[in-house]
Scaffold this active site. Structure first.
Site, mmCIF file in Angstrom:
data_model
loop_
_atom_site.group_PDB
_atom_site.id
_atom_site.type_symbol
_atom_site.label_atom_id
_atom_site.label_comp_id
_atom_site.label_asym_id
_atom_site.label_seq_id
_atom_site.Cartn_x
_atom_site.Cartn_y
_atom_site.Cartn_z
ATOM 1 N N CYS A 166 0.843 -1.192 0.000
ATOM 2 C CA CYS A 166 0.000 0.000 0.000
ATOM 3 C C CYS A 166 0.881 1.246 0.000
ATOM 4 C CB CYS A 166 -0.851 -0.009 1.251
ATOM 5 S SG CYS A 166 -1.613 -1.599 1.542
ATOM 6 N N ARG A 184 3.086 0.692 -7.325
ATOM 7 C CA ARG A 184 3.165 -0.417 -6.354
ATOM 8 C C ARG A 184 1.913 -1.266 -6.390
ATOM 9 N NH1 ARG A 184 6.375 1.815 -1.701
ATOM 10 N NH2 ARG A 184 5.059 0.558 -0.357
ATOM 11 N N TRP A 226 -3.556 -2.044 -0.978
ATOM 12 C CA TRP A 226 -3.392 -3.288 -1.743
ATOM 13 C C TRP A 226 -3.889 -4.371 -0.806
ATOM 14 C CZ3 TRP A 226 -1.182 -8.023 -2.644
ATOM 15 C CH2 TRP A 226 -1.082 -8.414 -3.988
ATOM 16 N N ASN A 237 -0.327 0.575 6.876
ATOM 17 C CA ASN A 237 0.258 -0.487 6.043
ATOM 18 C C ASN A 237 0.674 -1.603 6.975
ATOM 19 O OD1 ASN A 237 -0.015 0.879 3.696
ATOM 20 N ND2 ASN A 237 2.158 1.226 3.318
ATOM 21 N N GLY A 238 0.518 -2.842 6.515
ATOM 22 C CA GLY A 238 0.988 -3.981 7.315
ATOM 23 C C GLY A 238 -0.178 -4.850 7.761
ATOM 24 N N GLU A 273 12.409 -24.121 -12.163
ATOM 25 C CA GLU A 273 12.109 -22.687 -11.969
ATOM 26 C C GLU A 273 13.327 -21.841 -12.279
ATOM 27 O OE1 GLU A 273 9.728 -20.844 -11.847
ATOM 28 O OE2 GLU A 273 10.565 -18.984 -11.086
ATOM 29 N N LYS A 287 13.717 -18.857 -15.269
ATOM 30 C CA LYS A 287 14.216 -17.492 -15.048
ATOM 31 C C LYS A 287 15.258 -17.118 -16.096
ATOM 32 C CE LYS A 287 11.597 -16.172 -12.922
ATOM 33 N NZ LYS A 287 10.638 -17.144 -12.913
ATOM 34 N N GLU A 336 13.701 -16.702 -19.577
ATOM 35 C CA GLU A 336 12.782 -15.581 -19.843
ATOM 36 C C GLU A 336 13.441 -14.220 -19.709
ATOM 37 O OE1 GLU A 336 9.270 -15.344 -17.399
ATOM 38 O OE2 GLU A 336 10.287 -16.119 -15.659
ATOM 39 N N HIS A 354 19.913 -40.424 -20.065
ATOM 40 C CA HIS A 354 18.902 -40.983 -20.985
ATOM 41 C C HIS A 354 18.692 -40.064 -22.176
ATOM 42 C CE1 HIS A 354 18.076 -44.104 -18.079
ATOM 43 N NE2 HIS A 354 18.086 -43.169 -17.155
ATOM 44 N N LYS A 386 2.982 -9.943 -17.973
ATOM 45 C CA LYS A 386 2.964 -10.288 -16.544
ATOM 46 C C LYS A 386 1.787 -11.209 -16.224
ATOM 47 C CE LYS A 386 4.201 -10.428 -12.334
ATOM 48 N NZ LYS A 386 5.356 -11.326 -12.028
HETATM 49 C C1 AGP Z 1 7.067 -16.565 -14.535
HETATM 50 O O1 AGP Z 1 8.254 -15.813 -14.316
HETATM 51 C C2 AGP Z 1 6.165 -15.936 -15.562
HETATM 52 N N1 AGP Z 1 5.834 -14.609 -15.180
HETATM 53 C C3 AGP Z 1 4.972 -16.831 -15.884
HETATM 54 O O2 AGP Z 1 5.439 -18.154 -16.084
HETATM 55 C C4 AGP Z 1 3.864 -16.892 -14.808
HETATM 56 O O3 AGP Z 1 4.365 -17.567 -13.675
HETATM 57 C C5 AGP Z 1 2.660 -17.651 -15.387
HETATM 58 O O4 AGP Z 1 2.183 -16.917 -16.491
HETATM 59 C C6 AGP Z 1 1.542 -17.831 -14.363
HETATM 60 O O5 AGP Z 1 1.050 -16.576 -13.984
HETATM 61 P P1 AGP Z 1 0.099 -16.501 -12.689
HETATM 62 O O6 AGP Z 1 0.931 -17.003 -11.536
HETATM 63 O O7 AGP Z 1 -0.256 -15.067 -12.558
HETATM 64 O O8 AGP Z 1 -1.081 -17.401 -12.934
#
Ligand code: AGP
Length: 608
Positions: free
Chosen positions: A2, A27, A74, A100-101, A480, A484, A487, A503, A603
């Site tokens: 927030c 934010r 938020w 906030n918090g 994961e 990173k 992407e 394999h 995003k």
């Molecule tokens: C991960 O770094 C990406 N931003 C993407 O894989 C993301 O995790 C995926 O699109 C799922 O999004 P969500 O968690 O908002 O559902």
């Protein structure tokens, strides 16, 4: 997180605090509000939705005041609506507060006050705080003394800013864990939750320390400690430009969000982890957990990788069969769903179209649904039967970091919660809670690996391919970590369980190929070392992430980052993502990549 703003001076405080809130919009928020002295009363105006809604309401009345506070909320709990928006009055309307918090003990305080006849308008902990401060203030003490006395009653994270009708020239603020900064002007002074909101007005600022209570007037800014002793503020001049200030001085939101993770863990635990016990509100009844015979976790991308951690955990700790599905595949594969199964939707945004579609299919089939979501009030959060919010705060960078950590942590809390209910043999819930309580410090320690990680990244930034490998829970983290790097650094990766390499994928190893190996799982470490040797025999350079007590792996690999031993296999694997996030960040930085907004990605993928 927030946004908070406050002004006292000769100018129109309302215009200034709304401008400050606008500068904190990045934010993320879902409601806004402002409080100011108007004639012989304190007026509060607040609206759900965007700041424009509040601005329209304020412009209609066109008020003037020399003191005002404003807030962008938020929501972490309590729907984003007009009633839950801040500011909040105390019981008498004498005091207005923004916050906030998360106040962890607000429910017991609210019960006490309700029994004493207090009536609350909202579902928020913040309104309870306003009432507590109002009660102290009604004793006739100065506002700063009322706030100082009241904050001693709260546990948890807070950043309060308070004004009153009786002493309209004062703004009082107090913080514990939720940031607050004050700005020094000439005949006017400012407050904000973040520096960018102050920069258009002053570059001389001071950050409040935890437990400080500050008094802000046109004459100046003073502060006291919890026991009332005057404490010195340390003003400094900010030389950041506004854009870098929004990132807290970091070059990218991604790096800021990686570095926030120790606080994110605290936020994620706030209101859930007491001294002894774990409280996950609003979940299914205990009988339901006894009845559930299978868990299906459905998610995309990073959230899917968090789901894999949940599978490893639920099967190892709870002996509960668990499957993880890509949301985009789920509804086209005519999934087998037992009537006693639970469908868990992990999603940062809560708006991912594929996950939403899968959720609707499960609901058509009358399957119980649980959401693990970051954005309060998002579509998935609204449509599941029960929701556990990750409370990670808004995640701006497309590449998910803190949300992943929070998702995995919430899955762990859920696992402990179920283990407690089912009295799982061999599961030491208290030990798990102890490890979780210490986790923020382990994360902070892992962040201190930044410069050594950056050195390795500089050495390998031109890699054409990178392997990510591990065994057990480390194999989940490897996926994961690989995502990173793909992407944000646009480097092709090969990720798989380390035992799977021979394999097929081993054919890709050439002289100098980088292999990043998670080695935190002690029970399979010997096997992993054999895999490391297979890689090195074919010319690969091996970077391992392992725990500090590992005396074997560092003697074998070419580079090594050592993280704390948390005494918990799940948290050890989870902790290893922190140096791996830093690694991908610095690889991308070395390559001059965009980082926060990678090519081709969004995003939140709200289309199928
Ligand atoms: C991960 O770094 C990406 N931003 C993407 O894989 C993301 O995790 C995926 O699109 C799922 O999004 P969500 O968690 O908002 O559902």
């Amino acid at each position: 997180m927030c946004g908070i703003a406050g002004y006292v001076g000769q100018r129109n405080a309302i215009e200034i605090v709304l401008d400050q809130i606008e500068r904190l919009e990045y934010r993320g928020y879902d409601s806004t509000g402002v409080a100011f002295k108007s004639g012989d009363s304190l007026q509060i105006m607040k609206r759900a939705g965007k700041l424009a809604h509040l601005r329209a309401a304020v412009e209609e009345e066109n008020p003037f005041s020399e003191v005002a506070i404003a807030h962008s909320r938020w929501a972490t709990h309590g729907a984003p609506n007009d009633l839950n928006a801040h500011p909040h009055y105390d019981a008498t309307g004498e005091v207005a507060l923004i916050h906030n918090g998360i106040i962890e003990n607000y429910l017991e305080l609210k019960e006490e006050l309700t029994r004493a006849g207090h009536v609350f308008q909202s579902e928020t902990d913040s309104e309870v705080a306003a009432h507590i401060i109002g009660l102290e203030y009604a004793e006739g003490v100065p506002l700063e003394e009322a706030v100082r006395r009241a904050v001693g009653k709260f546990t948890g994270a807070y950043g309060f800013v308070v004004i009153s009708m009786r002493e309209p020239g004062k703004i009082v603020c107090a913080r514990n864990a939720s940031p607050l900064v004050v700005g020094f002007g000439k005949g006017e002074n400012f407050i904000a939750s973040d520096i960018p909101a102050l920069l258009p007005y002053t570059r001389t600022v001071a950050v409040l320390d935890n437990e400080m209570v500050a008094l802000v007037t046109t004459e100046g800014i003073t502060a006291v400690s919890p026991d009332g002793r005057t404490v010195k503020l340390s003003p400094f001049d900010v030389d950041w430009d506004i854009e870098s200030a929004e990132k807290g001085g970091y070059e990218h939101f991604m790096l800021k969000e990686i570095h926030e993770q120790d606080d994110v863990v605290r936020q994620c635990l706030a209101g859930r982890l007491g001294q002894e016990n774990l409280t996950l509100d609003g979940l299914f009844g205990e009988h339901v957990w006894q009845d559930i015979d299978r868990v299906n976790i459905i998610a995309c991308g990073t959230a899917y990788h968090a789901g894999l951690m949940g599978k490893t955990l639920f099967e190892k700790m709870l002996r509960l069969p668990t499957d993880v599905y890509f949301s985009s595949e789920f509804r086209y594969n005519d999934p087998l769903l037992s009537p006693k199964s639970l469908a868990v939707f992990v999603s940062q945004s809560g708006e991912t179209a594929d996950s939403l579609a899968a959720l609707r299919l499960c609901k058509e089939r009358r399957i119980r649904t649980l959401g693990i979501v970051n954005v309060v009030g998002s579509s998935i959060a609204r449509e599941v039967d029960r929701v556990l919010y990750t409370q990670a705060g808004p995640e701006i960078s497309v590449a998910s970091t803190k949300a992943y950590l929070a998702q995995c942590l919430v899955l762990y809390l859920l696992g402990l919660h179920i283990a407690e209910i089912k009295e799982m043999p061999g599961v030491n819930v208290k030990a798990g809670l102890k490890a979780v309580r210490e986790f923020p410090e382990y994360v902070k320690e892992a962040l201190d690996l930044e410069s050594s990680i950056q050195d390795v990244a500089k050495q390998f930034a031109n890699s054409k391919l990178a392997f990510f490998l591990g065994r057990g829970a480390d194999a989940n983290v490897a996926l994961e970590a690989a995502l990173k790097l793909k992407e944000i650094a646009y480097i092709p990766t090969q990720e798989c369980p380390a035992g799977e390499m021979k394999h097929g994928p081993l054919a890709l190893i050439e002289q100098g190929t980088l292999s990043v190996v998670g080695a935190t799982q002690e029970d399979v470490r010997d096997k992993l070392v054999s895999n490391i040797r297979e890689l090195q025999a074919r010319g690969s350079h091996v970077l391992a992430i392992t725990t500090k007590d590992d005396e074997l792996t560092p003697t074998v690999v070419d580079s090594c980052a050592m993280i704390a031993q948390t005494n918990d296999w799940y948290l050890n694997a989870l902790l290893s993502i922190v140096p791996l996030q830093l690694f991908s960040y610095y690889m991308a930085l070395e390559r001059g990549c965009e980082i926060d907004q990678p090519r081709n990605l969004a995003k939140s993928v709200t289309v199928e």
